[in-house]
Design a protein around this motif. Structure first.
Motif, PDB file in Angstrom:
ATOM      1  N   ALA A   1     -42.094  -1.562  34.525  1.00  0.00           N
ATOM      2  CA  ALA A   1     -40.741  -1.497  35.066  1.00  0.00           C
ATOM      3  C   ALA A   1     -39.877  -0.762  34.050  1.00  0.00           C
ATOM      4  CB  ALA A   1     -40.192  -2.898  35.303  1.00  0.00           C
ATOM      5  N   VAL A   2     -39.121   0.218  34.517  1.00  0.00           N
ATOM      6  CA  VAL A   2     -38.256   0.994  33.628  1.00  0.00           C
ATOM      7  C   VAL A   2     -36.821   0.532  33.825  1.00  0.00           C
ATOM      8  CG1 VAL A   2     -37.428   3.314  33.058  1.00  0.00           C
ATOM      9  CG2 VAL A   2     -39.812   2.967  33.742  1.00  0.00           C
ATOM     10  N   MET A   3     -36.170   0.157  32.733  1.00  0.00           N
ATOM     11  CA  MET A   3     -34.795  -0.344  32.822  1.00  0.00           C
ATOM     12  C   MET A   3     -33.801   0.662  32.268  1.00  0.00           C
ATOM     13  SD  MET A   3     -34.652  -4.401  31.992  1.00  0.00           S
ATOM     14  CE  MET A   3     -32.991  -4.697  32.566  1.00  0.00           C
ATOM     15  N   LEU A   4     -32.642   0.741  32.921  1.00  0.00           N
ATOM     16  CA  LEU A   4     -31.560   1.606  32.464  1.00  0.00           C
ATOM     17  C   LEU A   4     -30.261   0.856  32.690  1.00  0.00           C
ATOM     18  CD1 LEU A   4     -30.435   4.451  31.667  1.00  0.00           C
ATOM     19  CD2 LEU A   4     -30.506   5.026  34.080  1.00  0.00           C
ATOM     20  N   ARG A   5     -29.521   0.612  31.620  1.00  0.00           N
ATOM     21  CA  ARG A   5     -28.229  -0.061  31.720  1.00  0.00           C
ATOM     22  C   ARG A   5     -28.270  -1.312  32.610  1.00  0.00           C
ATOM     23  NH1 ARG A   5     -24.036   3.141  29.306  1.00  0.00           N
ATOM     24  NH2 ARG A   5     -25.264   4.018  27.630  1.00  0.00           N
ATOM     25  N   GLY A   6     -29.234  -2.174  32.335  1.00  0.00           N
ATOM     26  CA  GLY A   6     -29.269  -3.458  33.028  1.00  0.00           C
ATOM     27  C   GLY A   6     -29.970  -3.463  34.371  1.00  0.00           C
ATOM     28  N   ARG A   7     -30.313  -2.287  34.894  1.00  0.00           N
ATOM     29  CA  ARG A   7     -30.991  -2.240  36.198  1.00  0.00           C
ATOM     30  C   ARG A   7     -32.430  -1.772  36.027  1.00  0.00           C
ATOM     31  NH1 ARG A   7     -27.353  -1.417  40.720  1.00  0.00           N
ATOM     32  NH2 ARG A   7     -29.138  -2.136  41.917  1.00  0.00           N
ATOM     33  N   ILE A   8     -33.294  -2.224  36.920  1.00  0.00           N
ATOM     34  CA  ILE A   8     -34.620  -1.619  36.990  1.00  0.00           C
ATOM     35  C   ILE A   8     -34.483  -0.380  37.858  1.00  0.00           C
ATOM     36  CG2 ILE A   8     -36.956  -1.873  37.936  1.00  0.00           C
ATOM     37  CD1 ILE A   8     -36.945  -4.739  37.034  1.00  0.00           C
ATOM     38  N   VAL A   9     -34.822   0.800  37.305  1.00  0.00           N
ATOM     39  CA  VAL A   9     -34.672   2.024  38.085  1.00  0.00           C
ATOM     40  C   VAL A   9     -35.990   2.458  38.721  1.00  0.00           C
ATOM     41  CG1 VAL A   9     -32.652   2.874  36.836  1.00  0.00           C
ATOM     42  CG2 VAL A   9     -34.945   3.529  36.074  1.00  0.00           C
ATOM     43  N   GLU A  10     -37.093   1.974  38.157  1.00  0.00           N
ATOM     44  CA  GLU A  10     -38.379   2.305  38.756  1.00  0.00           C
ATOM     45  C   GLU A  10     -39.392   1.261  38.335  1.00  0.00           C
ATOM     46  OE1 GLU A  10     -39.471   6.378  38.306  1.00  0.00           O
ATOM     47  OE2 GLU A  10     -41.314   6.178  39.498  1.00  0.00           O
ATOM     48  N   VAL A  11     -40.233   0.846  39.263  1.00  0.00           N
ATOM     49  CA  VAL A  11     -41.283  -0.107  38.931  1.00  0.00           C
ATOM     50  C   VAL A  11     -42.510   0.245  39.761  1.00  0.00           C
ATOM     51  CG1 VAL A  11     -40.332  -1.795  40.581  1.00  0.00           C
ATOM     52  CG2 VAL A  11     -41.918  -2.575  38.814  1.00  0.00           C
ATOM     53  N   GLY A  12     -43.672   0.105  39.135  1.00  0.00           N
ATOM     54  CA  GLY A  12     -44.869   0.429  39.900  1.00  0.00           C
ATOM     55  C   GLY A  12     -46.111   0.284  39.054  1.00  0.00           C
ATOM     56  N   PRO A  13     -47.267   0.521  39.658  1.00  0.00           N
ATOM     57  CA  PRO A  13     -48.512   0.492  38.890  1.00  0.00           C
ATOM     58  C   PRO A  13     -48.443   1.557  37.799  1.00  0.00           C
ATOM     59  CG  PRO A  13     -48.945   0.651  41.260  1.00  0.00           C
ATOM     60  CD  PRO A  13     -47.477   0.846  41.074  1.00  0.00           C
ATOM     61  N   CYS A  14     -49.056   1.260  36.658  1.00  0.00           N
ATOM     62  CA  CYS A  14     -49.020   2.158  35.510  1.00  0.00           C
ATOM     63  C   CYS A  14     -49.355   3.602  35.901  1.00  0.00           C
ATOM     64  CB  CYS A  14     -50.029   1.655  34.485  1.00  0.00           C
ATOM     65  SG  CYS A  14     -49.460   1.837  32.827  1.00  0.00           S
ATOM     66  N   GLU A  15     -50.428   3.781  36.643  1.00  0.00           N
ATOM     67  CA  GLU A  15     -50.867   5.129  36.999  1.00  0.00           C
ATOM     68  C   GLU A  15     -49.812   5.871  37.807  1.00  0.00           C
ATOM     69  OE1 GLU A  15     -53.398   6.860  35.630  1.00  0.00           O
ATOM     70  OE2 GLU A  15     -53.088   5.013  34.510  1.00  0.00           O
ATOM     71  N   ALA A  16     -49.168   5.152  38.739  1.00  0.00           N
ATOM     72  CA  ALA A  16     -48.150   5.790  39.577  1.00  0.00           C
ATOM     73  C   ALA A  16     -46.974   6.246  38.719  1.00  0.00           C
ATOM     74  CB  ALA A  16     -47.677   4.830  40.657  1.00  0.00           C
ATOM     75  N   ILE A  17     -46.592   5.413  37.751  1.00  0.00           N
ATOM     76  CA  ILE A  17     -45.454   5.761  36.897  1.00  0.00           C
ATOM     77  C   ILE A  17     -45.787   6.975  36.026  1.00  0.00           C
ATOM     78  CG2 ILE A  17     -43.979   4.936  35.005  1.00  0.00           C
ATOM     79  CD1 ILE A  17     -43.338   3.463  37.551  1.00  0.00           C
ATOM     80  N   PHE A  18     -47.010   7.015  35.506  1.00  0.00           N
ATOM     81  CA  PHE A  18     -47.370   8.129  34.622  1.00  0.00           C
ATOM     82  C   PHE A  18     -47.704   9.406  35.394  1.00  0.00           C
ATOM     83  CE2 PHE A  18     -47.526   4.885  31.453  1.00  0.00           C
ATOM     84  CZ  PHE A  18     -47.308   5.539  30.256  1.00  0.00           C
TER      85      PHE A  18
END
Lengths: 308, 336
Positions: A235-252
């Motif tokens: 899960a990637v957080m930016l200023r208190g919000r999760i902006v993207e979350v997903g399986p590791c492979e999908a994120i990379f």
């Protein structure tokens, strides 16, 4: 998002619409201190045996999320469930049985050890607090076992923290964290302060312990470099919000949010031929604060992106 | 042409209650004008201490320069008086340190802090200095420079503060800029911007740079020459491409191998260098990396290898090793 996960199995940890704000109190003169939404409407679940990476830069709210999740701080609103039980706002005595199951490892292995305690006492202390060792010798044996599990010689038990290197100290912290056989560990940047040649050792130790003990991790990091080796999902957080979350492979392989792309491209590549010709994606955080109304929308299997 | 800086046999020790710490052992190297030298090492490698001791910035005692010469522009810096060093630092040699929060004075405006070396070294008036401060802030990419100059450090973000530090470092057009972990405390996206800025400044003003870091990736993008230090010694140095693509020191090789290379969880395991960093209170005998080196020979433990030309490599590629890494790796691969 919660429907898709709960359909499969009950998660070990689940966080629902978590908010933590600081400030906003009325001052003596009537004005209010500025309100800071450190964690803003964050929801996620972690399955048993899974590692979720929580990535973001300073001020993104990742560490606060970890602390609130363990009830080290009270959330402003939202709910935290552990093994299906709502643990939000439980009193200290009510929380104690859960504490055994949930541990934390901090970034700084120097500051988190007690300089006046031998490392053996330090690792064994949770056993005393929870009265899990009936005799001195049983306690010794268990601590020695913990030392071996994290790759430390039990002969070091009588020594003090200053006699150890950074990597060894982090092993001591890990030994203490697993002393009570927890199900869940929040690891808050556990390798950031370590030397490069030691980081790989600790990353591998985290994985070995997970395989051996079936641990579930929330692994907090400020960049994505080690995440792929450790995590099932990110899960990637930016200023208190999760902006993207997903399986590791999908994120990379298929990052969707511009901030995720910027984070991925910001990792320097240790190869001069690549690094010299690379142009990192720039991303101005202040100009791109997620709008309040934005929601996470699915873009793939278990892969969600925050969109307005 | 003589090199801009020549370090000869620099040896620095610290006398502490728990014994003498041999922080820098017999370090020798040169840097040419216009070159960017990346010095890579972990804590205790001597990378920062050796740079600080060159310009009289270590506390003595407990620090002690045991021997050596540091010839900069024809003068041995280790023989200079405090007064001469004050004239040199900031003017001929600029610095950028790791933590902009502790290196900047919180109660002085950014303008005062950038102007200070300009007034001291060049005797500029406040008005002259102000013009130069604004020019410098623009050069390091701080928008609205005229207004920002009057602000205090807390009004700047971490990345902007580090830009201010760089502006101070280059304010007097130093011949040499030493940056010590200058991007380590920054967020990765901000680090990327600062590294871009440094590359850009190199093109514009051509300063000679020593960039000290623990991050191999940063060096790969910035340096012409890389120098790998461990246990107070230079283990390997050379043109950045040969050191990264054809390392000859087991330490460099291990460091590069232990970095994440896009491997996946459960599929690839990270290579790990065994053991722990060296105890610097021990007498510096032998190869400091030997206890952690799977390819170490008996000789490595008792005799310190000199830094010599690496066999069959490009000019300037040097390694301190008694073992032959290429041969050792070939045998390892051949093993079933």
């Amino acid at each position: 998002m919660s429907e898709t996960l709960s359909a499969r199995q009950q998660p070990l940890v689940s966080v629902n619409r978590l908010c933590k704000t600081y400030g906003g109190e009325k001052s003596f003169f009537g004005g209010a201190t500025p309100l800071l939404k450190a964690v803003n409407n964050v929801s996620f679940e972690i399955a048993a045996g899974e590692t979720l990476g929580l990535v973001g830069e300073s001020g993104s709210g990742k560490s606060t999320t970890g602390r609130v999740l363990l009830q080290l701080e009270q959330p402003t609103s939202g709910e935290i469930s552990f093994k299906g039980n709502n643990i939000t706002g439980l009193s200290k005595p009510m929380l104690k049985p859960y504490r055994r199951d949930m541990q934390i490892i901090f970034q700084d292995p120097y500051a988190s050890l007690n300089p006046r305690m031998t490392v053996g006492e330090f690792v064994g202390e949770p056993l005393d607090v929870h009265r899990l060792a009936t005799s001195r010798s049983e306690r010794e044996d268990r601590v020695a076992g913990l030392f071996r599990k994290v790759g430390l010689d039990p002969a070091f038990m009588k020594r003090y923290p200053h006699e150890f290197s950074g990597g060894q100290r982090q092993r001591v912290n890990i030994a203490r964290a697993i002393a009570l056989d927890p199900a869940f560990i929040v690891a808050d940047e556990p390798i950031t302060a370590l030397d490069v040649s030691i980081q790989a050792q600790i990353v591998n130790l985290f994985q070995d312990l997970q395989d051996e003990l079936g641990l579930t991790y929330l692994f907090i990091a400020h960049d994505l470099s080690m995440i792929r080796y450790l995590c099932h999902r990110v899960a990637v957080m930016l200023r208190g919000r999760i902006v993207e979350v997903g399986p590791c492979e999908a994120i990379f392989e298929n990052p969707q949010h511009p901030y995720t792309r910027a984070l991925l491209s910001a990792i320097p590549v240790p190869d001069p031929d690549i690094e010299r010709n690379r142009r990192p994606v720039s991303f101005d955080v202040n100009a791109n604060i997620p709008p309040e109304a934005a929601v996470l929308r699915p873009v793939g299997e278990g892969h969600f992106v925050l969109e307005a | 042409m003589a090199p801009l800086l020549e370090v000869r046999n620099l040896t620095v020790a610290f006398d502490t209650p728990s014994g003498t710490v041999h922080a820098v052992n017999d370090v020798s190297y040169t840097i040419e004008e216009g070159e960017t030298l990346g010095i890579v090492g972990e804590s205790g490698s001597g990378k920062s201490v050796h740079a600080l001791s060159m310009v009289g910035l270590i506390a003595t005692p407990p620090g002690r320069i045991v021997r050596g010469e540091v010839v900069f522009n024809g003068r041995d810096l280790l023989k200079l008086s405090q007064r001469e060093l004050l004239d040199l630092r900031g003017k001929e040699i600029g610095f950028v340190f790791q933590d902009p929060m502790t290196s900047l004075n919180p109660v002085l405006t950014v303008e005062r802090q950038i102007a200070e070396p300009l007034k001291r070294h060049f005797g500029m008036t406040s008005a002259q200095a102000r013009a130069r401060v604004i020019e410098l802030l623009e050069l390091v990419g701080i928008p609205d420079a005229a207004r920002r100059a009057g602000q205090y450090p807390h009004e700047f973000s971490g990345g902007m503060r580090q830009r201010v530090m760089i502006a101070i470092g280059i304010s007097c057009n130093p011949k040499l800029l030493i940056a010590d972990e200058a991007t380590t405390a920054l967020d990765v996206t901000v680090q990327a911007q600062i590294l871009d800025l440094v590359r850009d400044l190199k093109r514009k003003i051509g300063t000679t740079v020593i960039w000290i870091t623990h991050d191999m990736g940063v060096v790969a993008g910035l340096a012409d020459t890389v120098q790998v230090m461990y246990g107070g010694r230079i283990m390997e140095r050379g043109p950045v491409r040969s050191v990264f693509h054809d390392p000859r020191s087991a330490y460099t090789w291990g460091l590069l191998k232990s970095l994440p290379h896009g491997g996946k969880r459960g599929v690839t395991r990270l290579y790990q260098i065994p053991g722990n960093p060296p105890d610097l209170t021990r007498d510096p005998i032998g190869d400091p990396f030997a206890p952690r080196n799977p390819f170490a020979t008996d000789r490595c433990k008792v005799e310190t290898p000199p830094l010599v030309d690496a066999a069959d490599s490009v000019a300037g590629h040097k390694v301190a090793a008694w073992y032959d890494l290429r041969a050792a790796l070939a045998t390892q691969e051949a093993r079933p």
